[in-house]
Motif scaffolding. Structure first.
Motif, PDB file in Angstrom:
ATOM      1  N   ILE A  40      -5.324   5.792  -2.504  1.00 17.38           N
ATOM      2  CA  ILE A  40      -5.539   6.259  -3.883  1.00 17.38           C
ATOM      3  C   ILE A  40      -5.461   7.800  -3.939  1.00 17.38           C
ATOM      4  N   GLU A  41      -6.051   8.437  -2.942  1.00 16.30           N
ATOM      5  CA  GLU A  41      -6.001   9.917  -2.926  1.00 16.30           C
ATOM      6  C   GLU A  41      -4.567  10.408  -2.771  1.00 16.30           C
ATOM      7  N   ARG A  42      -3.813   9.762  -1.883  1.00 10.76           N
ATOM      8  CA  ARG A  42      -2.405  10.171  -1.691  1.00 10.76           C
ATOM      9  C   ARG A  42      -1.597   9.949  -2.970  1.00 10.76           C
ATOM     10  N   LEU A  43      -1.859   8.804  -3.606  1.00 11.81           N
ATOM     11  CA  LEU A  43      -1.133   8.476  -4.836  1.00 11.81           C
ATOM     12  C   LEU A  43      -1.447   9.506  -5.926  1.00 11.81           C
ATOM     13  N   ALA A  44      -2.723   9.870  -6.046  1.00 12.84           N
ATOM     14  CA  ALA A  44      -3.125  10.854  -7.061  1.00 12.84           C
ATOM     15  C   ALA A  44      -2.442  12.199  -6.783  1.00 12.84           C
ATOM     16  N   ALA A  45      -2.320  12.532  -5.491  1.00 16.33           N
ATOM     17  CA  ALA A  45      -1.693  13.816  -5.157  1.00 16.33           C
ATOM     18  C   ALA A  45      -0.192  13.787  -5.462  1.00 16.33           C
ATOM     19  N   ALA A  46       0.442  12.625  -5.325  1.00 14.45           N
ATOM     20  CA  ALA A  46       1.904  12.538  -5.505  1.00 14.45           C
ATOM     21  C   ALA A  46       2.318  12.206  -6.933  1.00 14.45           C
ATOM     22  N   ARG A  86       1.981  10.968 -17.521  1.00 19.54           N
ATOM     23  CA  ARG A  86       2.630   9.776 -16.950  1.00 19.54           C
ATOM     24  C   ARG A  86       1.753   9.266 -15.807  1.00 19.54           C
ATOM     25  N   ARG A  87       0.838   8.379 -16.126  1.00 18.32           N
ATOM     26  CA  ARG A  87      -0.080   7.891 -15.101  1.00 18.32           C
ATOM     27  C   ARG A  87       0.519   6.732 -14.312  1.00 18.32           C
ATOM     28  N   VAL A  88       0.175   6.664 -13.040  1.00 16.43           N
ATOM     29  CA  VAL A  88       0.547   5.490 -12.228  1.00 16.43           C
ATOM     30  C   VAL A  88      -0.566   4.456 -12.413  1.00 16.43           C
ATOM     31  N   GLY A  89      -0.192   3.232 -12.786  1.00 21.02           N
ATOM     32  CA  GLY A  89      -1.182   2.160 -12.897  1.00 21.02           C
ATOM     33  C   GLY A  89      -1.578   1.691 -11.499  1.00 21.02           C
ATOM     34  N   VAL A  90      -2.866   1.505 -11.277  1.00 18.95           N
ATOM     35  CA  VAL A  90      -3.282   1.042  -9.950  1.00 18.95           C
ATOM     36  C   VAL A  90      -4.115  -0.231 -10.079  1.00 18.95           C
ATOM     37  N   LEU A  91      -3.779  -1.214  -9.231  1.00 20.18           N
ATOM     38  CA  LEU A  91      -4.557  -2.455  -9.148  1.00 20.18           C
ATOM     39  C   LEU A  91      -5.284  -2.425  -7.814  1.00 20.18           C
ATOM     40  N   VAL A  92      -6.565  -2.734  -7.813  1.00 22.17           N
ATOM     41  CA  VAL A  92      -7.301  -2.781  -6.543  1.00 22.17           C
ATOM     42  C   VAL A  92      -7.017  -4.132  -5.882  1.00 22.17           C
ATOM     43  N   ASP A  93      -6.568  -4.050  -4.645  1.00 21.88           N
ATOM     44  CA  ASP A  93      -6.183  -5.249  -3.884  1.00 21.88           C
ATOM     45  C   ASP A  93      -7.444  -5.893  -3.296  1.00 21.88           C
ATOM     46  N   ALA A  94      -7.696  -7.136  -3.681  1.00 25.62           N
ATOM     47  CA  ALA A  94      -8.876  -7.870  -3.201  1.00 25.62           C
ATOM     48  C   ALA A  94      -8.410  -9.015  -2.298  1.00 25.62           C
ATOM     49  N   PRO A 128       0.823  -1.221   0.000  1.00 26.36           N
ATOM     50  CA  PRO A 128       0.000   0.000   0.000  1.00 26.36           C
ATOM     51  C   PRO A 128       0.857   1.272   0.000  1.00 26.36           C
ATOM     52  N   PRO A 129       0.596   2.196  -0.927  1.00 26.26           N
ATOM     53  CA  PRO A 129       1.392   3.432  -1.041  1.00 26.26           C
ATOM     54  C   PRO A 129       0.874   4.483  -0.055  1.00 26.26           C
ATOM     55  N   ILE A 130       1.482   4.607   1.079  1.00 29.13           N
ATOM     56  CA  ILE A 130       0.936   5.486   2.118  1.00 29.13           C
ATOM     57  C   ILE A 130       1.929   6.562   2.590  1.00 29.13           C
ATOM     58  N   THR A 131       3.159   6.179   2.885  1.00 30.71           N
ATOM     59  CA  THR A 131       4.051   7.143   3.536  1.00 30.71           C
ATOM     60  C   THR A 131       4.548   8.186   2.529  1.00 30.71           C
ATOM     61  N   PRO A 132       4.842   9.409   3.018  1.00 31.54           N
ATOM     62  CA  PRO A 132       5.305  10.460   2.089  1.00 31.54           C
ATOM     63  C   PRO A 132       6.545  10.019   1.307  1.00 31.54           C
ATOM     64  N   ALA A 133       7.473   9.323   1.967  1.00 27.66           N
ATOM     65  CA  ALA A 133       8.703   8.907   1.265  1.00 27.66           C
ATOM     66  C   ALA A 133       8.366   7.918   0.151  1.00 27.66           C
ATOM     67  N   SER A 134       7.459   6.972   0.426  1.00 25.97           N
ATOM     68  CA  SER A 134       7.077   6.003  -0.625  1.00 25.97           C
ATOM     69  C   SER A 134       6.430   6.721  -1.796  1.00 25.97           C
ATOM     70  N   LEU A 135       5.537   7.638  -1.474  1.00 25.86           N
ATOM     71  CA  LEU A 135       4.805   8.335  -2.534  1.00 25.86           C
ATOM     72  C   LEU A 135       5.749   9.166  -3.398  1.00 25.86           C
ATOM     73  N   ARG A 136       6.737   9.767  -2.740  1.00 20.71           N
ATOM     74  CA  ARG A 136       7.719  10.566  -3.486  1.00 20.71           C
ATOM     75  C   ARG A 136       8.487   9.666  -4.468  1.00 20.71           C
ATOM     76  N   THR A 137       8.930   8.523  -3.964  1.00 24.03           N
ATOM     77  CA  THR A 137       9.689   7.607  -4.838  1.00 24.03           C
ATOM     78  C   THR A 137       8.823   7.116  -5.990  1.00 24.03           C
ATOM     79  N   ILE A 138       7.572   6.783  -5.689  1.00 26.32           N
ATOM     80  CA  ILE A 138       6.677   6.302  -6.764  1.00 26.32           C
ATOM     81  C   ILE A 138       6.516   7.391  -7.828  1.00 26.32           C
ATOM     82  N   GLY A 139       6.361   8.637  -7.373  1.00 32.06           N
ATOM     83  CA  GLY A 139       6.236   9.753  -8.321  1.00 32.06           C
ATOM     84  C   GLY A 139       7.475   9.860  -9.200  1.00 32.06           C
ATOM     85  N   GLU A 140       8.651   9.795  -8.566  1.00 31.04           N
ATOM     86  CA  GLU A 140       9.908   9.919  -9.336  1.00 31.04           C
ATOM     87  C   GLU A 140      10.057   8.776 -10.346  1.00 31.04           C
TER      88      GLU A 140
END
Ligand SMILES: Cc1ncc(COP(=O)(O)O)c(C=O)c1O
Length: 391
Positions: free
Chosen positions: A140-146, A152-160, A111-123
Motif C-alpha cells: 500500500i505504501e509503495r502504491l501510494a508513492a507511485a 486520479r486515485r488507485v482503487g485498492v481492495l484488501v486481499d483476505a 500484489p503491487p510490489i516491483t518498481p516496474a509494476s508500480l510504474r505501469t499502474i501509475g501510468e
C-alpha cells in the motif's frame, strides 16, 4: 481406465458432443490452412460460455469482472464486456496495459510490489479506472508513492485469505489496519475486499460448507470494517469451479472467473462442466508410431502446457478427443507420447488428433495466435495479445 474416464469416453463417442458440432470440429481439425501444432477455438462455444456466466451473474445480482489471464485476447475480453461484464481482471500490469484500450475498469489481482509494476499502474491510472488487490502495508505504501494523485486515485481492495493460503490477510483486524492505511492516502481509494476461493475443488453439490466457511470470514471482515466506519463497497471473489455457487458465499458482490470462457480437462474432470463445453483444442499431427503401443504427436510441452490434471493427476496430459482410451503419458519439449495400447483403433503417421488441454490458461500463453472458427465455418487467426505478459 477409471470409471470417470470411461464415462467421459462414452460421452465423447455418443451424441453428447452433438453431431453437428462434432462434424464442424472434425473439418476444422483437417483444414489444410492449419499448420500443426496449433490451437483451435470454437467461437460459438466461447460465446455460449460467456452468455451462461453473464446470465447467472445477472440472475443473482452479481457483477462479473472476468479474469482475462485465460484468453489474453482483446477480442474475447470485448465479447465479455458486450455480454455485460462490469470490468476486467488481469494478473499482471503488463496484461492491464494490453486490455486498457478497451476502456473498461481493470482490476489487477496481484500484489503491487516491483518498481516496474508500480510504474505501469501509475501510468494506467492516468488514463482509466484501475483497482489493485493488496495484502501488506509495504504494497500500500509503495502504491501510494507511485500513484499519480491529481484526483486520479488507485482503487485498492484488501486481499483476505478465505482458505487458499496463498495471499491475503488472515484476520479481520489486519484487514481494518490495511483499510485505514489506504484511506489515509489521498492518492488511493479504499474500494473493498478481495478474496479467491481457489482451494475449493470439490464437486458443486459439495461446495455449500466450504463456501459458507469462506463467507463467514468475509462477513467478519465486513463487520469489523463497518464498525470502523469503512463499510466495503466491493466484495470480489470467484473462481470457475465455484462460480455458479457464488450465492452460497454470503456478502459477495462480484466474481472473477477466468477459465469458464474456454474450460479444460481440469474443469471437466472436476465436475464443473461437460466435455462439450470445452472450446479449445490442440490440433496435432502423429509423427511416429515406431514404438509398439504408442504414438507420438508434434505437440510437446512447448505447445501443450505440462500441467497435470488437478482432480485426476494420473489421467495424462490432456484428453485425445478422437481416441478416448488413449493417454498422453509424457511430454518432452516437442514430442507428446500417447499410450494407445488400450485403443481399438490407433492413429496412423500423418493423422491429426485434437487434444483438450488439462489447463488451458498456460497453454494459451504458449502461442502467439490461435485459430478462431465460428458456427458458419469461417476461420480467422486470433492474436493472443497479452501472451508472455508476466510483468
Ligand atoms: C486471484 C484470482 N482470481 C480469479 C482467478 C480465476 O479463477 P479460475 O481460473 O478458476 O477461473 C484466478 C485464477 O488463477 C486467480 O488467481
Amino acid at each position: 481406465m477409471s470409471a470417470q474416464l470411461s464415462s467421459i469416453a462414452a460421452k465423447t463417442a455418443s451424441e453428447s458432443v452433438g453431431a453437428r458440432t462434432q462434424d464442424r470440429l472434425q473439418s476444422i481439425r483437417d483444414d489444410a490452412r492449419l499448420a500443426t501444432p496449433c490451437l483451435a477455438i470454437d467461437g460459438a462455444l466461447v460465446e455460449r460460455n460467456i452468455e451462461r456466466m453473464a446470465t447467472y451473474c445477472a440472475s443473482r445480482g452479481l457483477a462479473l469482472r472476468p479474469h482475462t489471464k485465460t484468453h489474453k485476447s482483446q477480442r474475447i475480453a470485448q465479447l465479455q464486456l458486450d455480454a455485460g461484464a462490469a470490468g476486467l481482471t488481469v494478473a499482471k500490469p503488463g496484461e492491464a496495459r494490453v486490455m486498457a484500450p478497451l476502456g473498461a475498469p481493470i482490476l489487477i489481482a496481484y500484489p503491487p510490489i516491483t518498481p516496474a509494476s508500480l510504474r505501469t499502474i501509475g501510468e494506467l491510472t492516468e488514463r482509466g479506472d484501475v483497482l489493485v488487490a493488496a495484502d501488506s502495508a509495504e504494497a500500500i505504501e509503495r502504491l501510494a508513492a507511485a500513484a499519480p494523485g491529481r484526483g486520479r486515485r488507485v482503487g485498492v481492495l484488501v486481499d483476505a485469505d478465505v482458505g487458499m493460503h496463498r495471499t491475503g490477510v488472515s484476520d479481520p483486524e489486519q484487514c481494518v489496519a490495511l483499510a485505514k492505511l489506504i484511506a489515509a492516502s489521498d492518492k488511493l481509494r479504499f474500494d473493498g475486499l478481495f478474496c479467491y476461493p481457489g482451494h475449493i475443488w470439490v464437486k458443486p453439490a459439495e461446495q455449500e460448507a466450504p463456501l459458507q466457511a469462506a463467507g463467514e470470514f468475509v462477513q467478519a471482515c465486513i463487520s469489523m470494517l463497518t464498525s470502523n466506519g469503512m463499510a466495503p463497497g466491493i466484495i470480489s471473489a470467484g473462481s470457475t469451479p465455484t462460480a455458479f455457487n457464488t450465492h452460497l458465499m454470503q456478502g459477495v458482490t462480484e466474481i472473477r472467473p477466468g477459465t469458464y470462457v474456454f474450460n479444460d480437462m481440469n474443469t471437466v474432470r472436476g465436475g464443473f462442466c461437460e466435455l462439450q463445453d470445452c472450446a479449445v483444442r490442440m490440433i496435432a499431427t502423429v509423427v511416429s508410431t515406431a514404438v509398439p503401443g504408442q504414438v507420438v504427436i508434434d505437440a510437446g510441452a512447448k505447445a501443450l502446457a505440462a500441467d497435470r490434471c488437478i482432480p485426476a493427476p494420473t489421467s495424462g496430459h490432456g484428453f485425445v478427443v478422437e481416441y478416448p482410451e488413449a493417454v498422453v503419458t509424457a511430454l518432452s519439449e516437442e514430442h507428446g507420447q500417447i499410450d494407445v495400447s488400450r485403443c481399438e483403433w490407433t492413429p496412423r503417421v500423418g493423422e491429426r488428433v485434437s487434444v483438450i488441454p488439462n489447463h488451458v490458461c498456460p497453454t494459451i500463453n504458449l502461442t502467439d495466435s490461435a485459430w478462431w472458427f465460428d458456427s458458419e465455418g469461417s476461420l480467422q487467426e486470433l492474436t493472443i495479445d497479452a501472451r508472455g505478459m508476466v510483468r
